[in-house]
Design a protein around this motif. Structure first.
Motif, PDB file in Angstrom:
ATOM      1  N   LEU A 152     -48.555  18.040  12.803  1.00 25.60           N
ATOM      2  CA  LEU A 152     -49.743  18.828  12.473  1.00 25.60           C
ATOM      3  C   LEU A 152     -49.905  20.008  13.445  1.00 25.60           C
ATOM      4  O   LEU A 152     -50.258  21.122  13.043  1.00 25.60           O
ATOM      5  CB  LEU A 152     -50.953  17.894  12.566  1.00 25.60           C
ATOM      6  N   ARG A 153     -49.600  19.748  14.720  1.00 23.74           N
ATOM      7  CA  ARG A 153     -49.688  20.808  15.727  1.00 23.74           C
ATOM      8  C   ARG A 153     -48.699  21.929  15.386  1.00 23.74           C
ATOM      9  O   ARG A 153     -49.046  23.111  15.438  1.00 23.74           O
ATOM     10  CB  ARG A 153     -49.407  20.249  17.120  1.00 23.74           C
ATOM     11  N   GLU A 154     -47.473  21.535  15.017  1.00 26.87           N
ATOM     12  CA  GLU A 154     -46.463  22.550  14.657  1.00 26.87           C
ATOM     13  C   GLU A 154     -46.958  23.399  13.490  1.00 26.87           C
ATOM     14  O   GLU A 154     -46.845  24.626  13.500  1.00 26.87           O
ATOM     15  CB  GLU A 154     -45.153  21.863  14.234  1.00 26.87           C
ATOM     16  N   LEU A 155     -47.512  22.735  12.474  1.00 26.17           N
ATOM     17  CA  LEU A 155     -48.002  23.474  11.301  1.00 26.17           C
ATOM     18  C   LEU A 155     -49.176  24.376  11.675  1.00 26.17           C
ATOM     19  O   LEU A 155     -49.273  25.525  11.216  1.00 26.17           O
ATOM     20  CB  LEU A 155     -48.442  22.498  10.196  1.00 26.17           C
ATOM     21  N   ALA A 156     -50.060  23.850  12.512  1.00 26.49           N
ATOM     22  CA  ALA A 156     -51.245  24.629  12.903  1.00 26.49           C
ATOM     23  C   ALA A 156     -50.825  25.904  13.636  1.00 26.49           C
ATOM     24  O   ALA A 156     -51.350  26.997  13.377  1.00 26.49           O
ATOM     25  CB  ALA A 156     -52.162  23.786  13.782  1.00 26.49           C
TER      26      ALA A 156
END
Ligand SMILES: O=C(O)C[C@H](Nc1ncnc2c1ncn2[C@@H]1O[C@H](COP(=O)(O)O)[C@@H](O)[C@H]1O)C(=O)O
Length: 460
Positions: A152-156
């Motif tokens: 999720l962090r990567e996508l954010a």
């Protein structure tokens, strides 16, 4: 119809078995029994280390052989226990008999009576559950939870600068960026992560009603609470010195409430991503060989997010039930906790399954920035908020005499489609300072996302 061969009743033990099997290592019946053997064995070693009742410490070799009983615990022991429990009708007593049997085989009969010495079953159960739940959380559940956060962090961060129309109440609202909306979930999940990581795993070891009565009857000179603390802490657990027969389970209630809370946030994430997919914001990456619908060949369905949603609901219900029942035990004990705790693995299993599906689902979507921009371009009226706020500032600064700027913009935009040209004309006609006017004229729905990108980058 002929009867089927014996089948697993739960999907966790059937179609999802491979995904949840890391939990079975600890939260299965065999996992529990192995931990019970570990506790019984380590207690004998502790008692003899202290040379109680005229014993001498076991040699390193003897300790190693004794520890092999739980370190190599396998099918033989599982079968042995099942057979013996059918006779004893008492699961912990069967474990005690297993340890005694192996002590005898190892020529250690001299310490056989120290097996389960002074213990009530719950002494062994309490430490065994604390050990198995701690290991399951640390080795299986938390790594899967951290994987979701990481994805999720990567996508954010990837989408930190991707402007997107907000939808408060499902209606067009002040724009944000996709990255910032995903970052909110990272932020929330990490808060609960810290709470779960900081949780305690408590054990009691104080006999039938928490008073060390039997221990004192046998050896009044021994500081049993100190020895119990030393033993519980040697297993990496937190000592609970004041209990009834049972460890009060408050640590479990705290843990299950937190995991359920995390599940609620993940459920929110699953339904939001599902909605973004349905809006066309995220496209699903086709998986080679996979089928969407059995009848509509064009479809890719968001099944990972739907599976996660359903499993989070199941796990949330079970975790809530565990937390609610484990917090109470009538008088000095009732046995409902025994039955309830056998389902800890089921609750974590549905949660782990959801985490796995979320990680996979998040890896199979790609952002359609063009769809986001097209949507923003259809909703220029969201700039109404910016204009009325700028006019208020201009009035306060003495550069405008406009009465009730909010009402003015409401009149122009409420329930209406207003295009770029309409707004530009409106702003041109406003009695405000030139600098403010130019600022407003430069604004588009896509650039009206405030600090969304910076917040994402600085907070993750
Ligand atoms: O140390 C003791 O055993 C003290 C005893 N309390 C008990 N404490 C812990 N376990 C006990 C207790 N009683 C029964 N059992 C055994 O628990 C098992 C319950 O089986 P299940 O319902 O399948 O979970 C099943 O194996 C039961 O035999 C008391 O009388 O206070």
């Amino acid at each position: 119809m002929t009867a089927l061969p014996t089948q697993p009743l739960s999907p966790l033990d059937g179609r999802y078995q491979a995904t949840v099997s890391p939990l079975g290592e600890y939260l299965s019946e065999a996992g529990l029994n192995r931990a019970r053997v570990e506790v019984e064995v380590e207690w004998i070693i502790t008692l003899t280390n202290h040379a109680l009742f005229g014993t001498t410490p076991l040699s390193q070799d003897e300790k190693q052989q004794l520890r092999a009983l739980y370190l190599t615990f396998g099918q033989d022991e599982i079968d042995w226990l099942a057979e013996r429990e059918a006779v004893t009708r008492h699961d912990v007593k069967a474990v005690e008999y297993l340890v005694r049997d192996r002590l005898s085989a190892l020529g250690l009969d001299r310490v056989a009576e120290l097996t389960h010495f002074g213990c009530t079953s719950e002494d062994v159960n309490s430490l065994s559950y604390a050990l198995t739940v701690k290991r399951a959380v640390n080795d299986a559940w938390l790594p899967a939870y951290r994987r979701v956060i990481q994805k999720l962090r990567e996508l954010a961060l990837e989408h930190a600068d991707a402007p997107m129309l907000s939808r408060t109440h499902g209606q067009p609202a002040t724009p944000t960026t996709m990255g910032k909306e995903l970052a909110v979930f990272v932020w929330r999940l990490e808060r609960v992560l810290k709470q779960i990581e900081g949780g305690e795993y408590l054990g009691k070891f104080s006999g039938a009603t928490g008073t060390w009565s039997a221990h004192l009857a046998a050896a009044p000179q021994v500081a049993w609470p100190n020895l119990a603390r030393e033993f519980v802490e040697s297993l990496g657990l937190t000592f609970n010195p004041l209990t009834t027969q049972i460890e009060s389970h408050d640590w479990q209630v705290e843990l299950y409430d937190r995991v359920r809370h995390a599940g609620g946030i993940l459920h929110n994430l699953a339904t939001d991503v599902w909605t973004y997919i349905s809006l066309g914001y995220f496209a699903q990456i086709p998986v080679a060989g996979a089928t969407g619908s059995s009848t509509m060949p064009h479809k890719i369905n968001p099944i990972r997010f739907e599976n996660a949603e359903a499993n989070l609901e199941l796990s949330g219900a079970l975790l809530a039930s565990l937390a609610q029942t484990l917090v109470t035990s009538r008088l000095q004990r009732d046995l409902t906790d025994s039955t309830t705790q056998r389902n800890i693995g089921v609750a974590f299993g549905h949660s782990l399954l959801a985490l796995d599906n979320l990680t996979r689902g998040l890896g199979e979507i790609s952002l359609s920035r063009d769809v986001l921009l097209a949507d923003l371009d259809q909703n220029w009226e969201v700039l109404g908020e910016a204009i009325q706020t700028v006019v208020r500032a201009e009035v306060t600064a003495g550069r405008s005499t406009i009465q009730d700027p909010y009402a003015l913009l409401k009149e122009l935009t409420r329930g209406r489609r207003v295009g770029a040209a309409d707004l530009a004309e409106f702003v041109q006609g406003l009695e405000i300072g030139d600098e403010a006017k130019q600022r407003l004229l430069a604004l588009t729905p896509a650039t009206y996302s405030g600090l969304a990108e910076q917040l994402t980058r600085s907070k993750l």
